[in-house]
Design an enzyme around this catalytic site. Structure first.
Site, PDB file in Angstrom:
ATOM      1  N   ILE A 176      26.116  41.595  15.287  1.00 43.41           N
ATOM      2  CA  ILE A 176      25.291  41.106  14.177  1.00 43.41           C
ATOM      3  C   ILE A 176      25.592  39.642  13.890  1.00 43.41           C
ATOM      4  CG2 ILE A 176      24.768  41.374  11.726  1.00 43.41           C
ATOM      5  CD1 ILE A 176      25.331  44.386  12.080  1.00 43.41           C
ATOM      6  N   ARG A 273      30.073  44.177   4.121  1.00 45.81           N
ATOM      7  CA  ARG A 273      30.585  45.166   3.171  1.00 45.81           C
ATOM      8  C   ARG A 273      31.011  44.442   1.897  1.00 45.81           C
ATOM      9  NH1 ARG A 273      28.142  48.126   5.673  1.00 45.81           N
ATOM     10  NH2 ARG A 273      28.776  49.967   6.878  1.00 45.81           N
ATOM     11  N   ASP A 297      23.844  41.042  -0.157  1.00 44.05           N
ATOM     12  CA  ASP A 297      23.143  42.305   0.072  1.00 44.05           C
ATOM     13  C   ASP A 297      24.029  43.491  -0.287  1.00 44.05           C
ATOM     14  OD1 ASP A 297      21.009  44.012   1.205  1.00 44.05           O
ATOM     15  OD2 ASP A 297      22.471  44.416   2.791  1.00 44.05           O
ATOM     16  N   GLU A 302      29.480  48.925  -5.503  1.00 43.32           N
ATOM     17  CA  GLU A 302      28.098  49.379  -5.378  1.00 43.32           C
ATOM     18  C   GLU A 302      27.911  50.776  -5.970  1.00 43.32           C
ATOM     19  OE1 GLU A 302      25.393  49.261  -1.519  1.00 43.32           O
ATOM     20  OE2 GLU A 302      26.698  47.524  -1.615  1.00 43.32           O
ATOM     21  N   HIS A 320      21.190  46.140  -1.000  1.00 41.34           N
ATOM     22  CA  HIS A 320      21.659  46.738   0.255  1.00 41.34           C
ATOM     23  C   HIS A 320      20.467  47.113   1.159  1.00 41.34           C
ATOM     24  CE1 HIS A 320      25.349  49.011   2.020  1.00 41.34           C
ATOM     25  NE2 HIS A 320      24.559  48.578   2.984  1.00 41.34           N
ATOM     26  N   ILE A 321      19.687  46.118   1.511  1.00 39.11           N
ATOM     27  CA  ILE A 321      18.467  46.360   2.297  1.00 39.11           C
ATOM     28  C   ILE A 321      18.529  45.716   3.684  1.00 39.11           C
ATOM     29  CG2 ILE A 321      16.990  46.685   0.288  1.00 39.11           C
ATOM     30  CD1 ILE A 321      16.027  43.758   0.701  1.00 39.11           C
ATOM     31  N   ALA A 322      19.737  45.390   4.155  1.00 42.26           N
ATOM     32  CA  ALA A 322      19.836  44.682   5.441  1.00 42.26           C
ATOM     33  C   ALA A 322      19.191  45.456   6.585  1.00 42.26           C
ATOM     34  CB  ALA A 322      21.298  44.379   5.762  1.00 42.26           C
TER      35      ALA A 322
END
Length: 386
Positions: A176, A273, A297, A302, A320-322
């Protein structure tokens, strides 16, 4: 008496009972299970995060496998219940599995699946989006417009940062991190500085070749540098994106001290994270340095943000939409389902969990293998020869 859990059932007469704790994108994953004689039960409770008690109720007295989510606490209680119910497989619909006690899974002989190989480009795109949104103050400007405050062009209105020719820093140059770096280098002609325990040879070769291409066409070539330390990246980069794994060594990797050595107008991006950043320290840094910007993100606690973060205009925050592209989320659901199905059927483990294209090809039968079982070695599961 526990409240009954609402479910949607597919193939009621199926031989194997597979539970999904959430509805997941697409229908292929359901079809792959039902075609192999699985009864599929999908939880339809209107709760974002299911409790351990909720999942115990879903498992019930007989369950062959469960597809779960990274928001759930999978440990001794749930794995022992799944074992008692006759189950042998659990899969996160995620590449990460920080929510899973692998030792407990091993104790009860439960295979734990995850879904790598399908999130790389999507996650990198989101990190790039956060970088651009923070650099050009897009969220602030959008809110300004929606509030009806725009009454004409001004020289100083939402002046942000130019990315071209600046330095992008990557901490964690795995799949990534490297994909993100390539997007920023090729898209904005940024120079690269990266830190990783392992040399990112392919990434270095790409930057070298792209630099030669630019120079051959009369443009300034891009450059790369492998830093000797994370601190070197923080000091030199204009945009820093975090892509490490989360473990004891990376918890609060970015803290008060490391924030202090970054440039005053730097941009920090985290789509890895949440606990990699000391979020309370970040809030204080944002307050004290209004030209410093961040794109997040993920969050330390969380789904909650630390007090004060939401009020900072120099923070871009998304939930958190990666991995939230249609192709990726449907692929994750497919891989998670095939992890569970493969273990139930006694299939071997796929040789390379990052090369999952054969499982995602809707025009061909899926390979008779489990795409990715993280504790396969501990359980002594055989590897596929495919």
């Amino acid at each position: 008496m526990a409240k009954p859990i609402s479910i949607e059932v597919w193939n009621p007469s199926g031989k194997y009972r597979v539970v999904s704790t959430k509805s997941m994108p697409g229908t292929r994953w359901i079809r792959l299970l039902t075609d192999q004689d699985c009864r599929v039960e999908i939880c339809t409770e209107k709760k974002t995060i299911l409790s351990v008690e909720d999942i115990l109720a879903l498992i019930g007295n007989r369950c062959d496998g469960v597809i779960g989510q990274l928001t759930e606490d999978w440990g001794e209680v749930l794995f022992s219940a799944l074992k008692r119910a006759g189950g042998s497989a659990f899969s996160n619909m995620a590449v990460g599995y920080n929510n899973v006690d692998i030792n407990a899974a091993n104790k009860y002989g439960i295979a734990v699946g995850n879904t790598p190989g399908v999130l790389t480009e999507t996650t990198a795109e989101l990190a790039a989006s956060l970088s651009l949104a923070a650099a050009r103050r897009i969220v602030e400007a959008d809110q300004f417009m929606r509030a009806g405050l725009y009454d004409g062009w001004l020289p100083h209105l939402f002046v942000g940062n130019l990315l071209k020719g600046q330095t992008v820093g990557v901490i964690g140059a795995g799949r990534i991190g490297s994909a993100y770096a390539r997007m920023m280098i090729e898209g904005f002609k940024m120079n690269l500085i990266y830190y990783d325990l392992y040399q990112a040879t392919r990434l270095e070769k790409f930057v070298t070749a792209y630099g030669q291409f630019l120079e051959a066409n009369g443009e300034q070539p891009v450059t790369w540098k492998r830093a000797a330390s994370m601190e070197e990246v923080l000091r030199e980069a204009d945009v820093i994106s975090l892509h490490p794994v989360l473990d004891k060594t990376t918890y609060h990797l970015v803290n008060k001290e490391s924030l202090a050595i970054m440039k005053k107008e730097a941009i920090l991006v985290n789509a890895s994270r949440g606990p990699v950043i000391d979020e309370a320290a970040l809030v204080e840094h944002l307050k004290a340095n209004p030209m410093f910007r961040v794109g997040l993100d993920v969050f330390e606690d969380e789904p909650f943000m630390k007090p004060g973060l939401a009020e900072q205009k120099n923070a871009v925050v998304v939930p958190h939409i990666a991995s939230a592209s249609k192709w990726t989320r449907e692929g994750m659901a497919t891989l998670a389902a095939l992890n569970v199905l493969g273990k139930i059927k006694g299939y071997p483990i796929w040789g390379d969990p990052n090369r999952v294209e054969p499982f995602l090809d809707e025009n061909s039968p899926a390979p008779t293998a489990c795409p990715s079982i993280v504790n396969a070695k501990q359980l002594g599961l055989p590897s596929s020869k495919l």
